[in-house]
Enzyme design. Structure first.
Site, PDB file in Angstrom:
ATOM      1  N   GLU A  52     -18.439 -44.832  49.871  1.00  0.00           N
ATOM      2  CA  GLU A  52     -17.739 -46.231  49.536  1.00  0.00           C
ATOM      3  C   GLU A  52     -17.906 -46.828  50.923  1.00  0.00           C
ATOM      4  O   GLU A  52     -17.682 -46.361  52.140  1.00  0.00           O
ATOM      5  CB  GLU A  52     -16.262 -45.860  49.392  1.00  0.00           C
ATOM      6  CG  GLU A  52     -15.832 -45.491  48.237  1.00  0.00           C
ATOM      7  CD  GLU A  52     -14.326 -45.304  47.628  1.00  0.00           C
ATOM      8  OE1 GLU A  52     -13.703 -46.323  48.066  1.00  0.00           O
ATOM      9  OE2 GLU A  52     -13.771 -44.169  47.299  1.00  0.00           O
ATOM     10  N   ASN A 105     -20.803 -32.816  48.367  1.00  0.00           N
ATOM     11  CA  ASN A 105     -19.517 -33.344  48.810  1.00  0.00           C
ATOM     12  C   ASN A 105     -18.623 -31.933  49.468  1.00  0.00           C
ATOM     13  O   ASN A 105     -17.963 -32.382  50.514  1.00  0.00           O
ATOM     14  CB  ASN A 105     -18.706 -33.943  47.680  1.00  0.00           C
ATOM     15  CG  ASN A 105     -19.039 -35.326  47.490  1.00  0.00           C
ATOM     16  OD1 ASN A 105     -19.773 -36.100  48.255  1.00  0.00           O
ATOM     17  ND2 ASN A 105     -18.909 -36.057  46.345  1.00  0.00           N
ATOM     18  N   HIS A 108     -20.179 -31.947  53.011  1.00  0.00           N
ATOM     19  CA  HIS A 108     -19.388 -32.947  53.772  1.00  0.00           C
ATOM     20  C   HIS A 108     -18.049 -32.765  54.119  1.00  0.00           C
ATOM     21  O   HIS A 108     -17.745 -32.726  55.446  1.00  0.00           O
ATOM     22  CB  HIS A 108     -19.425 -34.395  53.143  1.00  0.00           C
ATOM     23  CG  HIS A 108     -21.012 -34.858  52.774  1.00  0.00           C
ATOM     24  ND1 HIS A 108     -22.241 -34.492  53.746  1.00  0.00           N
ATOM     25  CD2 HIS A 108     -21.514 -35.427  51.618  1.00  0.00           C
ATOM     26  CE1 HIS A 108     -23.090 -34.769  53.045  1.00  0.00           C
ATOM     27  NE2 HIS A 108     -22.977 -35.360  51.936  1.00  0.00           N
ATOM     28  N   PHE A 153     -29.217 -13.709  51.852  1.00  0.00           N
ATOM     29  CA  PHE A 153     -28.430 -12.513  52.194  1.00  0.00           C
ATOM     30  C   PHE A 153     -27.373 -12.697  53.571  1.00  0.00           C
ATOM     31  O   PHE A 153     -27.419 -14.016  53.973  1.00  0.00           O
ATOM     32  CB  PHE A 153     -29.401 -11.467  52.796  1.00  0.00           C
ATOM     33  CG  PHE A 153     -28.730 -10.056  53.072  1.00  0.00           C
ATOM     34  CD1 PHE A 153     -27.824  -9.543  52.054  1.00  0.00           C
ATOM     35  CD2 PHE A 153     -29.215  -9.194  53.949  1.00  0.00           C
ATOM     36  CE1 PHE A 153     -27.130  -8.326  52.424  1.00  0.00           C
ATOM     37  CE2 PHE A 153     -28.505  -8.083  53.996  1.00  0.00           C
ATOM     38  CZ  PHE A 153     -27.536  -7.645  53.219  1.00  0.00           C
ATOM     39  N   CYS A 159     -26.042 -12.831  67.970  1.00  0.00           N
ATOM     40  CA  CYS A 159     -25.269 -14.078  68.430  1.00  0.00           C
ATOM     41  C   CYS A 159     -24.268 -14.348  67.572  1.00  0.00           C
ATOM     42  O   CYS A 159     -23.031 -14.645  67.854  1.00  0.00           O
ATOM     43  CB  CYS A 159     -26.364 -14.971  68.663  1.00  0.00           C
ATOM     44  SG  CYS A 159     -27.464 -14.869  69.912  1.00  0.00           S
TER      45      CYS A 159
END
Length: 233
Positions: A52, A105, A108, A153, A159
């Site tokens: 939009e 979506n 996001h 997987f 880390c």
């Protein structure tokens, strides 16, 4: 008269659950038209990826045009509607095209929630939110890329698990709640449980593990998900 003319290609742009075209839309059109899906008319999915406020720009600079159809010929026919649109043409199945918008979506939404959680931690220790964002967004090799985004997987290594725990600990120290970040490790553990269940369901009594490091090309077994699978088995 006929609801649908024979030979029509019926293209759905809206976001619908996978299977809608095949299991609901097609049969409904068959019922009211007397025609046969895939023979007399052709359902197809062509999801839109428009924001939009910038829909016109997004339409012509789409990045990709996703077309789900039963045949290559039908997909190419739909693709002819977009001669001036920039972006890769992706021909795929009905269900994959229907599902694409849900993936986008949700991703996001996850990015927004993740960024806000990071912002809350930065504010908690008195840091600079804008500077943190600038540093993060400067990396287009890993942070803003397709890396780590292919389903597969569980993750492991020295880390990722450690630093997720570290971020959670830092947030707790500053009294900040991180629902999204706190769900990362449980989600990863669920992937391991799912794969263990799949192995056990085979009834096999002898299991071979082809590589036990946490990822290909390394010899690092710290927090290897493969070893977690072996331990659970």
């Amino acid at each position: 008269g006929k609801v649908v003319q024979p030979g029509a290609v019926l293209v759905l742009r809206s976001t619908v659950p996978p299977g809608t075209l095949r299991n609901r839309f097609g049969p409904l059109v068959e019922k009211y038209s007397g025609l046969k899906a895939g023979v007399d008319f052709h359902p197809a999915a062509n999801p839109e990826f428009l924001r939009e406020g910038s829909a016109i720009e997004d339409f012509f600079d789409a990045g990709r045009v996703v077309i789900g159809a039963e045949t290559q010929a039908i997909a190419e026919q739909i693709a002819e509607l977009y001669p001036a649109v920039r972006g890769e043409r992706i021909f795929t199945t009905l269900e994959s095209a229907e599902f694409a918008k849900y993936v986008d979506n949700s991703w996001h939404a996850l990015k927004v929630a993740f960024a806000n959680e990071v912002g809350r931690v930065v504010e908690g220790f008195g840091g600079d939110v804008e500077e943190t964002a600038r540093i993060f967004l400067a990396d287009h090799k890993l942070n803003l890329s397709g890396k780590y985004l292919r389903p597969g997987f569980a993750f492991g290594g020295s880390c990722l698990p450690k630093d997720v725990r570290g971020l959670e600990s830092l947030a707790k120290h500053h009294g900040v709640s991180l629902p999204v970040v706190s769900a990362i490790l449980p989600s990863n553990e669920e992937q391991i449980r799912k794969d263990v269940a799949a192995i056990l369901a085979t009834g096999a009594r002898r299991i071979g593990l082809l590589g036990v490091s946490f990822k290909p090309g390394v010899d690092d077994c710290r927090e290897s998900p493969v070893l977690a699978v072996a331990e659970q088995l």
